[in-house]
Design an enzyme around this catalytic site. Structure first.
Site, short mmCIF file in Angstrom:
data_model
loop_
_atom_site.label_atom_id
_atom_site.label_comp_id
_atom_site.label_asym_id
_atom_site.label_seq_id
_atom_site.Cartn_x
_atom_site.Cartn_y
_atom_site.Cartn_z
N LYS A 157 -8.87 14.34 3.80
CA LYS A 157 -8.03 13.15 3.87
C LYS A 157 -7.12 13.32 5.07
O LYS A 157 -7.11 14.39 5.70
CB LYS A 157 -7.20 12.99 2.59
CG LYS A 157 -6.47 14.29 2.19
CD LYS A 157 -5.71 14.16 0.88
CE LYS A 157 -6.59 14.16 -0.35
NZ LYS A 157 -6.71 12.88 -0.99
N ARG A 158 -6.36 12.28 5.44
CA ARG A 158 -5.41 12.43 6.53
C ARG A 158 -4.51 13.64 6.26
O ARG A 158 -4.19 13.95 5.10
CB ARG A 158 -4.54 11.17 6.66
CG ARG A 158 -5.28 9.98 7.22
CD ARG A 158 -5.84 10.24 8.59
NE ARG A 158 -4.81 10.40 9.59
CZ ARG A 158 -4.53 9.51 10.54
NH1 ARG A 158 -5.22 8.40 10.65
NH2 ARG A 158 -3.57 9.73 11.41
N LYS A 211 0.65 14.62 1.28
CA LYS A 211 -0.63 14.95 0.65
C LYS A 211 -0.74 16.45 0.35
O LYS A 211 -1.64 16.89 -0.34
CB LYS A 211 -1.78 14.48 1.53
CG LYS A 211 -1.88 12.94 1.61
CD LYS A 211 -3.04 12.51 2.47
CE LYS A 211 -3.20 11.00 2.61
NZ LYS A 211 -3.90 10.37 1.48
N HIS A 241 0.78 -1.23 0.00
CA HIS A 241 0.00 0.00 0.00
C HIS A 241 0.81 1.28 0.00
O HIS A 241 0.24 2.36 0.05
CB HIS A 241 -0.93 0.04 1.21
CG HIS A 241 -2.20 -0.71 1.01
ND1 HIS A 241 -3.33 -0.14 0.49
CD2 HIS A 241 -2.51 -2.01 1.22
CE1 HIS A 241 -4.28 -1.04 0.40
NE2 HIS A 241 -3.81 -2.19 0.83
N LYS A 273 -14.26 8.57 -4.71
CA LYS A 273 -15.57 8.85 -4.11
C LYS A 273 -16.08 10.21 -4.58
O LYS A 273 -17.27 10.37 -4.89
CB LYS A 273 -15.46 8.85 -2.58
CG LYS A 273 -15.03 7.52 -1.99
CD LYS A 273 -14.64 7.68 -0.51
CE LYS A 273 -13.82 6.52 -0.04
NZ LYS A 273 -13.11 6.80 1.23
N THR A 323 -8.30 6.82 -2.68
CA THR A 323 -9.67 6.36 -2.95
C THR A 323 -10.65 7.50 -2.70
O THR A 323 -11.76 7.47 -3.24
CB THR A 323 -10.05 5.15 -2.06
OG1 THR A 323 -9.69 5.45 -0.71
CG2 THR A 323 -9.36 3.89 -2.52
C1 LIG Z 1 -11.82 7.12 1.52
C2 LIG Z 1 -11.38 7.57 2.85
C3 LIG Z 1 -10.04 7.89 3.08
C4 LIG Z 1 -8.99 7.84 2.00
O1 LIG Z 1 -8.91 9.11 1.41
P1 LIG Z 1 -7.67 9.54 0.47
O2 LIG Z 1 -8.12 10.85 -0.05
O3 LIG Z 1 -7.56 8.51 -0.59
O4 LIG Z 1 -6.49 9.63 1.34
C5 LIG Z 1 -9.67 8.33 4.33
N1 LIG Z 1 -10.57 8.43 5.33
C6 LIG Z 1 -11.87 8.14 5.15
C7 LIG Z 1 -12.82 8.30 6.28
C8 LIG Z 1 -12.32 7.69 3.92
O5 LIG Z 1 -13.61 7.37 3.75
#
Ligand SMILES: *Cc1c(COP(=O)(O)O)cnc(C)c1O
Length: 839
Positions: free
Chosen positions: A569-570, A575, A380, A681, A677
């Site tokens: 995101k985190r 990032k 990953h 979304k 991911t």
């Molecule tokens: C999908 C998701 C992530 C991953 O987000 P990235 O933008 O790909 O880092 C992180 N936290 C939650 C709660 C998510 O649903």
């Protein structure tokens, strides 16, 4: 089969089982009766009680319906000899389950009506369900999406994970700073979905020493692990319903508990306090999720967690096989595949070896042949700090027998490497599992022990074999491949965006929800003005909903007329939330200097948690909040620009954000984001992406084209070439906008009470060694942002491109991902469930 529950084992012919099924109806009156029954009889509350009790009563009502399908699935799953897969992951970021159960059972309307007639609002009940946060971010959410898809495709896949008492911490923002609070998500029976299965408790051992001896009769060498601690792994099963197909998969979460016998001996010695203390130590293993995304090792408790998951899961599978087939493992590999989600569960490899050799007395070669045909590893991350290692001395002390096996795997692997490359000692050291500086490299253990190794996007797959695992890929090119991640359209369209779902149903029919390739047909709809009007209206409605939430939680007012620009995101330097903040400061500076003709009003939303020990990430959270406050208070800015930080990012909050997002910020340093991911979304919900062509962004870009994706930034090769001669000072000198933005930050404008506060942030940005190359991409990013803002001003055009994003998001459905894993790695056949109540 030993696992078959008694009720279901008697089959559907039994009249009393039929009666139970009949009485567990899915229409509104039946749901209502059970809901009231649970509320009054089990919980002893009433219709006027706190919504928490009504949530629980309704969850039990739905869990009953799932249970009947679950038992049928379980029987079919175990009934005949079949190949099965096990998805082993330290994290499952599930989120809420009530809405998902309603959707997948097909009882949304009846459920709503049942409650409405009693004066209960379903939304209110849903909102009190705690978010099951057993994960940090993308990796854990992927695991949850994968199981949803396996159930929907009726594949015999079981998830194995840990039942942490405390999930991902709650994030509170106080004075702009992140404060962490523990997430006791299980308290007061708040997770009504699980069911304990104490009859399948397994024992996991730690510590002590090993004894090697030769059996005087057979002459065989045996090893006895004289452990000094044992912990019980008690399974709690969570139902994972497929989409309206009567199939319910199992997520088995292990909870640690003190071993009875162990306590007894201590008690008998009269050492009551120590016995209780030891009990605490045992139960600590699954006490809390480690809150670090993409790095964490070296902590002994974390090591114990990893082994606990691997050992309990491996024992569970082997013991079920032995119960059905006796201790004959000739066909074991044919019937089992363990998919390990990153390196965390790689102790599965030596643990299976230990079980086969020490407990069932297989020879090394035979055991190794089995193990290396049933373990598959998903990598990953390429981040060096996330490539997990353990001090060999610690592994040896905590898991002495497992360490011996790892050392033997390493020794035999070294022979192989020497045979292929006899005169390359540097390569031998690079490839070893046990490094010369005394570390166990878990990724190498996983690669050596697996028949399949995959990256999570096309680009990540390529970078894996050309960088961190290059030597291994030269040795075993056929092992390596890429499987681009995906997300479930059930949760990430149907549940979170009900109006969009209704529009899609109307335009395409309902099949898109399990066959996302059908979304392609939206391309034609995009040409109809009336369809675009409705599309735009839905987005606007979702923006209003999000704006209310932003106002309620942050006091900042988002206008639904503005461009909703989101980075959620985190919080991590790779990032590059900092790049986004710098651009926001630049926009603010433009407004202040009167350069705001033809302006596109913009609301910039941030959300995300910083690891509690990651000082720079926490400083970035503070900076975002400081900038948000100053921008909101500045009378010159008005509605031209708003910035907000929505606290406590989790699955449920993203379910509110994704449908409202218009511009999706996916701006990592090139080569650092394995897939992403969140990008998928937001795209599914019609956002256009601004991003670097990293991870799966590249595939999104290829799918939607350059008009619908604002691409910018260096390529992997350019970034690598630049690193040697990176000169941030020159970039600043040559770029007036960048110079001004940095000067504003330096001036203390956003932090008047603590003017040195951002010195470290500024130093990091100006550092020629900055690994994240933030300033290198600033100019290109600002230009891409201009282009996005320009495009947004043509609403018709933007809406067309928005529709195109959803239309072409089908390949990012996790159903496609799971199909690919199944075709090339798992080779499973869908399970036929007898008498299932598919809708
Ligand atoms: C999908 C998701 C992530 C991953 O987000 P990235 O933008 O790909 O880092 C992180 N936290 C939650 C709660 C998510 O649903």
């Amino acid at each position: 089969m030993d696992e078959a529950p008694a009720v279901a084992a008697s089959g559907g012919s039994n009249h009393w089982l039929e009666r139970i099924v009949r009485r567990t109806g899915r229409d509104a009156p039946a749901l209502q009766e059970d809901f009231l029954g649970y509320l009054y009889k089990r919980l002893g509350r009433s219709l006027t009680a706190e919504p928490f009790y009504q949530f629980r009563a309704f969850a039990y009502t739905l869990a009953d319906r799932l249970m009947l399908d679950w038992q049928r699935t379980w029987n079919a799953y175990h009934g005949t000899a079949r190949r099965k897969a096990f998805f082993v992951s330290m994290e499952f970021l599930i989120g809420r389950s009530l809405g998902n159960a309603l959707l997948n059972l097909g009882v949304e309307e009846d459920g709503r009506r049942a409650l409405e007639e009693l004066g209960q609002a379903l939304d209110r009940l849903e909102a009190v369900e705690p978010d099951a946060g057993l994960g940090n971010g993308g990796l854990g959410r992927l695991a949850a999406c994968m199981l949803d898809s396996c159930a929907t495709q009726r594949l015999p896949v079981l998830g194995y994970g840990l039942r942490y008492n405390y999930g991902m911490f709650r994030q509170i923002i106080r004075d702009g700073w992140q404060i962490e609070e523990p997430d006791h998500w299980l308290k007061n029976g708040a997770f009504p979905w699980e069911t304990p299965r104490p009859e399948y408790t397994r024992t996991v051992r730690f510590g002590g020493r090993t004894h090697h001896y030769v059996d005087p009769h057979t002459g065989w060498l045996y090893v006895h692990w004289d452990h000094d601690e044992e912990v019980q792994a008690v399974p709690y099963d969570v139902p994972i319903p497929g989409y309206r197909n009567g199939y319910v998969a199992t997520l088995r979460l292990w909870s640690s508990s003190a071993s009875e016998e162990f306590n007894l001996s201590k008690f008998n010695e009269g050492d009551y306090y120590e016995a209780v203390d030891a009990k605490n130590a045992a139960e600590n293993i699954t006490l809390v999720l480690y809150p670090n995304d993409a790095s964490e090792s070296g902590k002994e408790l974390r090591l114990r967690q990893h082994y606990f998951l691997a050992s309990a899961s491996a024992q569970d599978v082997v013991q079920q096989w032995v119960a059905a087939n006796g201790p004959d493992f000739k066909r074991f590999a044919e019937f089992h595949v363990f998919q390990i989600n990153d390196t965390h569960p790689s102790f599965i490899v030596p643990e299976l070896m230990r079980i086969f050799i020490d407990e069932y007395h297989l020879g090394w070669e035979e055991a190794w042949g089995i193990v290396t045909h049933c373990v598959a590893y998903t990598n990953h991350t390429l981040l060096p700090e996330a490539l997990e290692t353990w001090p060999a001395a610690m592994v040896q002390r905590v898991l002495p027998r497992v360490y011996e096996i790892i050392a033997e795997i390493d020794r035999r692997f070294a022979l192989l490497v020497h045979a292929k490359w006899p005169n390359e000692p540097e390569r031998h050291e690079r490839m070893a599992i046990l490094s010369a500086d005394g570390q166990v490299r878990m990724a190498h253990l996983a690669v050596v022990g697996s028949f399949s190794v995959n990256g999570v996007s096309a680009l990540h797959g390529k970078l894996l074999v050309s960088t961190v695992l290059r030597d291994h890929a030269e040795l075993w090119p056929q092992k390596f491949h890429a499987k681009t991640n995906g997300v479930t359209p059930r949760r990430w369209i149907a549940r979170c965006n009900p109006q969009l779902r209704a529009l899609l149903d109307e335009a395409l029919g309902p099949a898109w929800i399990t066959d996302a390739s059908q979304l392609h047909a939206l391309e034609d709809c995009a040409e109809q003005a009336e369809f675009r009007r409705r599309w735009h209206e839905i987005k606007r409605h979702n923006k209003e909903r999000l704006a209310e939430r932003v106002l309620r939680t942050t006091g900042i007012e988002f206008s639904p007329d503005a461009l909703f620009d989101v980075q959620v995101k985190r919080i991590h330097e790779y990032k590059r939330q900092l790049l986004n903040v710098l651009h926001v400061i630049h926009l603010y500076d433009r407004i202040k200097r009167g350069d705001a003709a033809d302006w596109t009003p913009r609301c910039v939303l941030f959300a995300g948690k910083a690891a509690p020990g990651y000082a720079m990430a926490k400083k970035i959270v503070k900076l975002i909040n400081d900038v948000a406050r100053i921008v909101a208070l500045d009378p010159d800015v008005g509605s031209l620009l708003k910035v907000a930080f929505l606290p406590d990012y989790d699955v449920s909050i993203l379910e509110c954000i994704a449908p409202a997002a218009e511009l999706s910020e996916q701006i990592p340093t090139i080569g650092k984001e394995a897939s992403g991911t969140g990008n998928m979304k937001l795209m599914m919900n019609g956002a256009l992406t601004i991003g670097t062509l990293d991870g799966a962004n590249l595939e999104i870009y290829e799918a939607v084209g350059s008009e619908a994706f604002f691409a910018f930034g260096l390529s992997v090769e350019e970034a690598n070439a630049l690193r040697a001669r990176y000169d941030p000072q020159r970039l600043i000198a040559e770029d007036e906008d960048l110079r001004r933005a940095l000067a504003l930050l330096e001036s203390g404008h956003f932090n008047p009470f603590d003017p040195r506060l951002y010195d470290d942030v500024l130093a990091a940005l100006k550092n020629p060694q900055d690994p994240w190359l933030v300033l290198a991409d600033f100019r290109a990013y600002a230009e891409a942002q201009c282009c996005a803002a320009q495009t947004y001003r043509d609403t018709e055009r933007w809406t067309r491109l928005s529709i195109r994003n959803t239309a072409r998001s089908g390949i990012f459905s996790v159903d496609r991902t799971v199909r690919e894993y199944n075709e090339t790695v798992w080779h499973l056949h869908p399970v036929e469930v007898e008498g299932g109540t598919a809708r």
